[in-house]
Design an enzyme around this catalytic site. Sequence first.
Site, PDB file in Angstrom:
ATOM      1  N   ILE A 195      63.770  -3.126  84.342  1.00 36.92           N
ATOM      2  CA  ILE A 195      64.625  -4.273  84.084  1.00 36.92           C
ATOM      3  C   ILE A 195      65.937  -3.830  83.430  1.00 36.92           C
ATOM      4  CG2 ILE A 195      64.785  -6.546  82.971  1.00 36.92           C
ATOM      5  CD1 ILE A 195      62.627  -6.203  85.252  1.00 36.92           C
TER       6      ILE A 195
ATOM      7  N   GLU B 176      68.452  -4.502  94.095  1.00 34.20           N
ATOM      8  CA  GLU B 176      68.969  -5.739  94.725  1.00 34.20           C
ATOM      9  C   GLU B 176      68.485  -5.842  96.178  1.00 34.20           C
ATOM     10  OE1 GLU B 176      71.096  -6.964  92.119  1.00 34.20           O
ATOM     11  OE2 GLU B 176      70.790  -8.908  93.084  1.00 34.20           O
TER      12      GLU B 176
ATOM     13  N   SER C  44      67.227  -1.002 101.367  1.00 39.60           N
ATOM     14  CA  SER C  44      67.812  -1.028 102.716  1.00 39.60           C
ATOM     15  C   SER C  44      66.815  -1.598 103.719  1.00 39.60           C
ATOM     16  CB  SER C  44      68.211   0.390 103.149  1.00 39.60           C
ATOM     17  OG  SER C  44      69.358   0.809 102.461  1.00 39.60           O
TER      18      SER C  44
ATOM     19  N   GLU D  45      57.593  -5.969  88.817  1.00 36.36           N
ATOM     20  CA  GLU D  45      56.390  -5.626  88.041  1.00 36.36           C
ATOM     21  C   GLU D  45      55.787  -4.334  88.589  1.00 36.36           C
ATOM     22  OE1 GLU D  45      53.774  -9.002  88.301  1.00 36.36           O
ATOM     23  OE2 GLU D  45      55.234 -10.335  87.334  1.00 36.36           O
TER      24      GLU D  45
HETATM   25  C1  LIG Z   1      68.094   1.317  88.170  1.00 33.59           C
HETATM   26  C2  LIG Z   1      67.254   0.144  88.543  1.00 33.59           C
HETATM   27  C3  LIG Z   1      67.622  -1.127  88.101  1.00 33.59           C
HETATM   28  C4  LIG Z   1      66.828  -2.230  88.413  1.00 33.59           C
HETATM   29  N1  LIG Z   1      67.129  -3.466  87.885  1.00 33.59           N
HETATM   30  C5  LIG Z   1      66.242  -4.472  88.019  1.00 33.59           C
HETATM   31  C6  LIG Z   1      66.401  -5.692  87.292  1.00 33.59           C
HETATM   32  O1  LIG Z   1      67.354  -5.868  86.521  1.00 33.59           O
HETATM   33  N2  LIG Z   1      65.472  -6.672  87.453  1.00 33.59           N
HETATM   34  C7  LIG Z   1      64.393  -6.515  88.286  1.00 33.59           C
HETATM   35  O2  LIG Z   1      63.587  -7.433  88.362  1.00 33.59           O
HETATM   36  N3  LIG Z   1      64.205  -5.377  88.994  1.00 33.59           N
HETATM   37  C8  LIG Z   1      65.087  -4.342  88.871  1.00 33.59           C
HETATM   38  N4  LIG Z   1      64.888  -3.156  89.535  1.00 33.59           N
HETATM   39  C9  LIG Z   1      63.777  -3.023  90.457  1.00 33.59           C
HETATM   40  C10 LIG Z   1      64.233  -2.951  91.914  1.00 33.59           C
HETATM   41  O3  LIG Z   1      64.717  -4.211  92.321  1.00 33.59           O
HETATM   42  C11 LIG Z   1      63.044  -2.451  92.744  1.00 33.59           C
HETATM   43  O4  LIG Z   1      62.863  -1.085  92.415  1.00 33.59           O
HETATM   44  C12 LIG Z   1      63.275  -2.612  94.227  1.00 33.59           C
HETATM   45  O5  LIG Z   1      63.286  -3.980  94.585  1.00 33.59           O
HETATM   46  C13 LIG Z   1      62.197  -1.910  95.062  1.00 33.59           C
HETATM   47  O6  LIG Z   1      60.922  -2.199  94.591  1.00 33.59           O
HETATM   48  P1  LIG Z   1      59.900  -0.996  94.295  1.00 33.59           P
HETATM   49  O7  LIG Z   1      60.599   0.002  93.470  1.00 33.59           O
HETATM   50  O8  LIG Z   1      58.648  -1.585  93.751  1.00 33.59           O
HETATM   51  O9  LIG Z   1      59.624  -0.338  95.703  1.00 33.59           O
HETATM   52  P2  LIG Z   1      58.521  -0.834  96.763  1.00 33.59           P
HETATM   53  O10 LIG Z   1      58.664  -2.283  97.018  1.00 33.59           O
HETATM   54  O11 LIG Z   1      57.197  -0.315  96.369  1.00 33.59           O
HETATM   55  O12 LIG Z   1      59.014  -0.059  98.056  1.00 33.59           O
HETATM   56  C14 LIG Z   1      58.837   1.347  98.240  1.00 33.59           C
HETATM   57  C15 LIG Z   1      59.434   1.698  99.595  1.00 33.59           C
HETATM   58  O13 LIG Z   1      58.718   1.011 100.633  1.00 33.59           O
HETATM   59  C16 LIG Z   1      59.629   0.247 101.397  1.00 33.59           C
HETATM   60  N5  LIG Z   1      58.965  -0.979 101.857  1.00 33.59           N
HETATM   61  C17 LIG Z   1      58.258  -1.870 101.124  1.00 33.59           C
HETATM   62  N6  LIG Z   1      57.831  -2.881 101.901  1.00 33.59           N
HETATM   63  C18 LIG Z   1      58.290  -2.638 103.143  1.00 33.59           C
HETATM   64  C19 LIG Z   1      58.218  -3.325 104.395  1.00 33.59           C
HETATM   65  N7  LIG Z   1      57.583  -4.489 104.520  1.00 33.59           N
HETATM   66  N8  LIG Z   1      58.816  -2.770 105.468  1.00 33.59           N
HETATM   67  C20 LIG Z   1      59.477  -1.597 105.355  1.00 33.59           C
HETATM   68  N9  LIG Z   1      59.592  -0.897 104.215  1.00 33.59           N
HETATM   69  C21 LIG Z   1      59.002  -1.417 103.123  1.00 33.59           C
HETATM   70  C22 LIG Z   1      60.792  -0.052 100.471  1.00 33.59           C
HETATM   71  O14 LIG Z   1      61.961  -0.407 101.185  1.00 33.59           O
HETATM   72  C23 LIG Z   1      60.886   1.264  99.739  1.00 33.59           C
HETATM   73  O15 LIG Z   1      61.593   2.188 100.522  1.00 33.59           O
HETATM   74  C24 LIG Z   1      65.682  -2.055  89.249  1.00 33.59           C
HETATM   75  C25 LIG Z   1      65.349  -0.769  89.708  1.00 33.59           C
HETATM   76  C26 LIG Z   1      66.096   0.310  89.338  1.00 33.59           C
HETATM   77  C27 LIG Z   1      65.625   1.684  89.773  1.00 33.59           C
END
Ligand SMILES: Cc1cc2nc3c(=O)[nH]c(=O)nc-3n(C[C@H](O)[C@H](O)[C@H](O)COP(=O)(O)OP(=O)(O)OC[C@H]3O[C@@H](n4cnc5c(N)ncnc54)[C@H](O)[C@@H]3O)c2cc1C
Length: 392
Positions: free
Chosen positions: A165, A373, A376, A135
Amino acid sequence: MTFAPGTANSRIPTTLFGADERALVAQFVDERIRPIAADLDETERFPEEVYSEMGKIGLFGITVPEEFGGVGGTALDYLFVMESLSYGYASIADQCGLVEILGSLLSAYATPAQQEEYLLPLLAAEKRCAYAMTEPGSGSDLGSITTRAERTATGWRLRGEKIYIHNAPVADFAVVLAVTDPELGKRGGISVFLVDVDTPGISRAYHEHKMGQRASQIGGLVFDDAEIDESALLGEEGKAFGYMMKVLAKGRLGISGLALGISRAALDAAVPQSLDRHQFGRAIADNQAISFSLASVATELQAGIALSVSAAQALDAGDADAEVLCSMAKLNASENCVRHTDAAVQVFGGNGFIRGYEVERLYRDARITKIYEGTSEMQRLIISRSLLRAAG
Ligand SMILES: Cc1cc2nc3c(=O)[nH]c(=O)nc-3n(C[C@H](O)[C@H](O)[C@H](O)COP(=O)(O)OP(=O)(O)OC[C@H]3O[C@@H](n4cnc5c(N)ncnc54)[C@H](O)[C@@H]3O)c2cc1C
């Protein structure tokens, strides 16, 4: 003995897949995927005909039992398929991975009626799915989702928004995570729903344009007080996190395979180029700066295969450390694949930066493997927690 790129098919071993199935997969990748990868990248087209063929020849639902329309293979077979498809084009492997995760969820937790309506057509590529968790305010921290499912007299009312998504722009149905009990939150207050995307009150939002894996259709889903039936609940109320944990490790293993496939494609492109391209009167491969870089990629790729294979075998054996091994496999293969594609671009020099060269696309396709997924950082969190727990 030679370590010959371009001549060997996937080096990932298989359990159920014998020589014939392995040859079929390799042939499908060579004849049906590799020739169209550049065009799919350019046009961002959803390759429906490829998925339809994959449904027919059994390349969806690799670990899903045969009675549900799956292949009945192991996690190792799944790793092999993901690596092989990604060698052709990562977006096509990613579609296989999405179907695998949802197929695993539905075969384990859906009712027979839900399985008939969604699982069988999903694996036959007759219906398209989406897995809607992320979200605007909740990415890595999935426990903070706010999409709400409230009970009504006949079922549930869904309100909220999902972003990024996979398949949202084209999906027939979505598996949606929503809060059913805000008091409990992630400790038993989040549930999973199976919803038809054309339900009144559900709309598709913005179709994203991405750096890489551009044939994967990514977009948002908006739930505006959508009324869904009681039967839309998947499994038991409040069990979302338990269900997800069961499939996320397999998802991460799949992305490790996808990343290994990109690395193999990069190496296979770079080695002949290093022999063909001459500067200063000799092949650039005659400089150790180039040949040693290729040697490092080949070595890390082989080590990555060994790690991913051990993670797959742990999953198949139900080992307690399987989840951590899958995180390690994903972390290792994805970070390496970004560096491996960078090394391949370097071998191509200026050409590596030009559209139309495979390594330029591979470099862009690789980057997301460190993010989706589970980033890192999230994989390191899982691995370090397990390490510290064991020591403490
Ligand atoms: C091409 C693509 C396909 C996708 N497909 C799907 C899908 O089918 N379904 C779905 O539900 N989602 C999907 N996603 C979403 C994806 O799973 C998320 O983008 C991902 O989990 C990271 O979440 P975020 O982008 O909100 O980054 P954030 O969670 O905001 O993180 C930003 C940065 O901060 C770091 N960070 C956050 N918390 C911590 C912590 N506690 N310690 C250290 N570092 C931290 C993260 O590692 C990252 O580097 C997709 C995204 C993309 C771009």
